[in-house]
Motif scaffolding. Structure first.
Motif, mmCIF file in Angstrom:
data_model
loop_
_atom_site.group_PDB
_atom_site.id
_atom_site.type_symbol
_atom_site.label_atom_id
_atom_site.label_comp_id
_atom_site.label_asym_id
_atom_site.label_seq_id
_atom_site.Cartn_x
_atom_site.Cartn_y
_atom_site.Cartn_z
ATOM 1 N N LYS A 185 7.938 -6.016 7.465
ATOM 2 C CA LYS A 185 8.717 -6.767 8.311
ATOM 3 C C LYS A 185 8.481 -6.566 9.654
ATOM 4 C CE LYS A 185 13.454 -7.788 8.786
ATOM 5 N NZ LYS A 185 14.770 -7.489 8.478
ATOM 6 N N ASP A 186 8.028 -7.224 10.282
ATOM 7 C CA ASP A 186 7.476 -7.271 11.949
ATOM 8 C C ASP A 186 6.515 -6.146 12.130
ATOM 9 O OD1 ASP A 186 7.423 -7.367 14.529
ATOM 10 O OD2 ASP A 186 9.251 -6.408 15.017
ATOM 11 N N SER A 187 5.093 -6.333 11.760
ATOM 12 C CA SER A 187 4.278 -5.410 11.987
ATOM 13 C C SER A 187 3.984 -5.172 13.578
ATOM 14 C CB SER A 187 2.753 -5.794 11.636
ATOM 15 O OG SER A 187 2.879 -6.246 10.300
ATOM 16 N N GLY A 188 4.526 -5.707 14.360
ATOM 17 C CA GLY A 188 4.230 -5.753 15.687
ATOM 18 C C GLY A 188 2.966 -6.260 16.371
ATOM 19 N N GLY A 189 3.029 -6.519 17.782
ATOM 20 C CA GLY A 189 1.878 -7.152 18.257
ATOM 21 C C GLY A 189 1.919 -8.621 18.553
ATOM 22 N N GLY A 190 2.710 -9.263 17.444
ATOM 23 C CA GLY A 190 2.728 -10.770 17.777
ATOM 24 C C GLY A 190 1.370 -11.543 17.170
ATOM 25 N N PRO A 191 1.023 -11.222 16.026
ATOM 26 C CA PRO A 191 -0.127 -12.040 15.374
ATOM 27 C C PRO A 191 0.333 -13.407 14.931
ATOM 28 C CG PRO A 191 0.732 -10.378 13.817
ATOM 29 C CD PRO A 191 1.527 -10.103 15.232
ATOM 30 N N ILE A 192 -0.396 -14.341 15.034
ATOM 31 C CA ILE A 192 0.194 -15.658 14.901
ATOM 32 C C ILE A 192 0.889 -16.174 13.466
ATOM 33 C CG2 ILE A 192 -1.869 -16.560 13.626
ATOM 34 C CD1 ILE A 192 -1.634 -19.292 15.262
ATOM 35 N N ASP A 193 0.661 -15.196 12.318
ATOM 36 C CA ASP A 193 1.263 -15.344 11.116
ATOM 37 C C ASP A 193 2.733 -14.968 11.209
ATOM 38 O OD1 ASP A 193 0.500 -12.743 11.114
ATOM 39 O OD2 ASP A 193 0.110 -12.705 8.958
ATOM 40 N N LEU A 244 2.839 -2.010 4.112
ATOM 41 C CA LEU A 244 1.816 -1.899 5.174
ATOM 42 C C LEU A 244 2.071 -0.444 5.889
ATOM 43 C CD1 LEU A 244 -0.446 -2.710 6.702
ATOM 44 C CD2 LEU A 244 1.175 -4.146 8.347
ATOM 45 N N ALA A 245 3.533 -0.082 5.674
ATOM 46 C CA ALA A 245 3.562 1.328 6.426
ATOM 47 C C ALA A 245 3.259 2.431 5.413
ATOM 48 C CB ALA A 245 5.146 1.213 6.618
ATOM 49 N N GLY A 246 2.865 2.041 4.440
ATOM 50 C CA GLY A 246 2.148 3.185 3.428
ATOM 51 C C GLY A 246 0.694 3.098 3.354
ATOM 52 N N SER A 247 0.151 2.191 4.187
ATOM 53 C CA SER A 247 -1.249 2.197 4.291
ATOM 54 C C SER A 247 -1.768 3.208 5.300
ATOM 55 C CB SER A 247 -1.844 0.807 5.012
ATOM 56 O OG SER A 247 -3.206 0.896 5.063
ATOM 57 N N GLY A 291 -11.473 4.412 7.667
ATOM 58 C CA GLY A 291 -11.340 3.401 6.489
ATOM 59 C C GLY A 291 -9.915 3.570 6.358
ATOM 60 N N LYS A 292 -9.130 2.521 5.157
ATOM 61 C CA LYS A 292 -8.013 2.328 5.005
ATOM 62 C C LYS A 292 -7.764 2.462 3.473
ATOM 63 C CE LYS A 292 -8.108 -1.231 7.504
ATOM 64 N NZ LYS A 292 -7.768 -2.260 8.294
ATOM 65 N N ILE A 293 -6.210 3.210 3.208
ATOM 66 C CA ILE A 293 -6.163 3.239 1.988
ATOM 67 C C ILE A 293 -4.735 2.817 1.646
ATOM 68 C CG2 ILE A 293 -5.659 4.753 -0.247
ATOM 69 C CD1 ILE A 293 -7.597 6.948 1.294
ATOM 70 N N ALA A 294 -4.500 1.981 0.617
ATOM 71 C CA ALA A 294 -3.267 1.386 0.298
ATOM 72 C C ALA A 294 -2.329 2.152 -0.459
ATOM 73 C CB ALA A 294 -3.188 -0.071 -0.242
ATOM 74 N N GLY A 295 -1.659 3.080 0.177
ATOM 75 C CA GLY A 295 -0.647 4.008 -0.409
ATOM 76 C C GLY A 295 0.801 3.495 -0.868
ATOM 77 N N PRO A 296 1.243 3.868 -1.993
ATOM 78 C CA PRO A 296 2.516 3.278 -2.327
ATOM 79 C C PRO A 296 3.730 3.391 -1.531
ATOM 80 C CG PRO A 296 2.125 5.240 -3.759
ATOM 81 C CD PRO A 296 1.106 4.865 -2.669
ATOM 82 N N THR A 297 3.914 4.394 -0.929
ATOM 83 C CA THR A 297 5.189 4.840 -0.088
ATOM 84 C C THR A 297 4.860 4.796 1.415
ATOM 85 O OG1 THR A 297 5.232 6.502 -1.887
ATOM 86 C CG2 THR A 297 6.719 6.805 0.022
ATOM 87 N N ALA A 298 5.882 4.192 1.840
ATOM 88 C CA ALA A 298 5.896 4.141 3.486
ATOM 89 C C ALA A 298 5.858 5.297 4.130
ATOM 90 C CB ALA A 298 7.086 3.092 3.855
ATOM 91 N N PHE A 299 5.063 5.678 5.217
ATOM 92 C CA PHE A 299 5.247 6.894 5.864
ATOM 93 C C PHE A 299 5.014 6.548 7.322
ATOM 94 C CE2 PHE A 299 0.925 6.492 4.770
ATOM 95 C CZ PHE A 299 0.417 6.816 6.066
ATOM 96 N N LEU A 351 2.311 -1.356 13.270
ATOM 97 C CA LEU A 351 1.518 -1.070 12.024
ATOM 98 C C LEU A 351 0.115 -1.742 12.074
ATOM 99 C CD1 LEU A 351 4.450 -1.589 9.437
ATOM 100 C CD2 LEU A 351 3.388 0.487 10.341
ATOM 101 N N LEU A 352 -0.256 -2.682 12.929
ATOM 102 C CA LEU A 352 -1.653 -3.355 12.730
ATOM 103 C C LEU A 352 -2.627 -2.456 13.517
ATOM 104 C CD1 LEU A 352 -0.685 -7.014 13.007
ATOM 105 C CD2 LEU A 352 -1.182 -5.734 10.792
ATOM 106 N N GLY A 353 -3.799 -2.809 13.374
ATOM 107 C CA GLY A 353 -4.818 -2.022 14.061
ATOM 108 C C GLY A 353 -5.134 -2.763 15.533
ATOM 109 N N ASP A 354 -5.934 -2.184 16.393
ATOM 110 C CA ASP A 354 -6.064 -2.980 17.682
ATOM 111 C C ASP A 354 -6.688 -4.208 17.319
ATOM 112 O OD1 ASP A 354 -5.272 -0.948 18.870
ATOM 113 O OD2 ASP A 354 -7.025 0.146 19.102
#
Ligand SMILES: [Zn+2]
Length: 380
Positions: free
Chosen positions: A208-216, A296-299, A364-372, A377-380
């Motif tokens: 919910k709101d990854s930040g940075g203002g992507p179009i989606d 996404l916060a668990g990635s 690289g990136k791993i989709a973990g199950p728990t937000a941390f 939350l998005l990359g550059d």
């Protein structure tokens, strides 16, 4: 089908770019389903699998239109970033950031909720559908009053003008190397789950709101932000999630094949049938999920401590346990190998393309199950 070419603001004498949109079916308001679907590809211009999927999707849509099967509106923009597509440096494509401003092409989209809240307050009532129309009209007014001063702003305005009143927005991207995965805001996920399963998504990242203002999130965020703002003002007008959006990562940059693109186009077509936008007489069954959504916060984004040559031990799509070796970073000067290991358990869904990293570089990136994670939350 109607093709419309939209000229972008000319940034320099003698330089003119344009963006082309392809329109299928009747206007949503005059259609049986009442739905508008907006699909764009390659906003990060070197991410080409979506462009090829759009090439495969177009004849499917044309055939459906010829057969009178459209019960909704579809807008397809196969090349959504003509600016980035033309940028090259040292014989390499440079399609993620505009070279003039260093701005990411998929960031800095406006906060519609903030812009339209004052205009809509007096116009809302008890009818949710009417409220959706009020918000969309206010968004259209805001876009019409926006006077872009640069080519990049004019491109953002053109894309938003095409997409702002869509019920569903599919933004087709890809990672460097990776498996098919989805980014989606939590409020949109129920409506988008079917397409994730039609496409065989291997990772689904919710935020919910990854930040940075992507179009989606500019488009989907408008709705939940307005709903929250109205509640804060003590107004209980019903406002549904009027636009559901997702960024679909069509595997890796080199996964540009007719087989993948035809498969992806067919999956989008099945979703349109599922939504009732295409009345083909066929209602495809939604396939069983290949994964469950994770935050996404668990990635976890893995990074190299030192510089060196990257040798991967893990392949994209592999399920890892905490502590599993993902890659070694080889320093041939010191004769040492740095081990990069998984900090969370989950699917190793994406990794970089280059095989040399500088200190602190992403691996690289791993989709973990728990937000941390917190913050952007998005990359550059
Ligand atoms: Zn991208």
């Amino acid at each position: 089908m109607q093709r419309i070419d939209h000229p972008l603001l000319s940034p320099s004498l003698g330089s003119h770019k344009s963006l082309s949109s392809f329109h299928f079916g009747p206007p949503a308001s005059a259609s049986k389903s009442g739905l508008k679907i907006y699909i764009q590809a390659s906003l990060h211009a070197e991410e080409l699998p979506g462009m090829l999927a759009a090439y495969h999707l177009r004849p499917l849509l044309e055939a459906a239109e010829a057969a009178g099967q459209f019960a909704g509106e579809v807008v397809l923009v196969p090349v959504s970033n003509p600016i980035g597509l033309a940028q090259r440096l040292d014989h390499k494509p440079m399609g993620r950031f505009e070279l003039d401003t260093s701005e990411n092409f998929n960031r800095h989209y406006p906060d519609f909720a903030k812009e339209v809240l004052p205009a809509i307050q007096g116009q809302l009532g008890a009818d949710a559908a009417a409220n959706v129309r009020v918000v969309r009209a206010a968004m259209a007014d805001h876009l019409a009053s926006w006077k872009p001063s640069t080519e990049l702003q004019s491109m953002r305005k053109t894309l938003l003008t095409l997409a702002h009143d869509a019920d569903i927005v599919l933004d087709l991207h890809c990672d460097c190397e990776g498996v098919l995965h989805f980014y989606c805001e939590e409020s949109c996920w129920p409506q988008l789950a079917p397409i994730a399963h039609f496409m065989g998504s291997r990772t689904i990242l919710l935020a919910k709101d990854s930040g940075g203002g992507p179009i989606d999130e500019c488009l989907s965020g408008t709705w939940w932000r307005l709903a929250e703002a109205l509640k804060k003002l003590g107004l209980d007008h019903p406002l549904p999630q009027g636009c559901c959006t997702t960024t679909i990562e069509l595997r890796g940059e080199l996964d540009v094949t007719h087989a993948y693109a035809a498969q992806d186009a067919k999956a989008i077509f099945s979703y349109l049938e599922h939504l009732g936008v295409l009345a083909t007489g066929n209602t495809p069954a939604v396939p069983a999920p290949l994964c469950q959504p994770t935050p996404l916060a668990g990635s976890e984004t893995l990074r190299a401590i030192g510089a060196g040559v990257v040798v991967y031990a893990a392949e994209p799509g592999q399920t890892l346990n905490k502590g599993d070796l993902v890659a070694e970073v080889i320093n041939p000067v010191e004769g040492v190998a740095e081990r990069v290991v998984a900090g969370v358990a989950g699917v190793f869904y994406a990794r970089i393309r280059d095989r040399y990293v500088t200190a602190g570089c992403e691996i690289g990136k791993i989709a973990g199950p728990t937000a941390f994670r917190t913050g952007p939350l998005l990359g550059d």
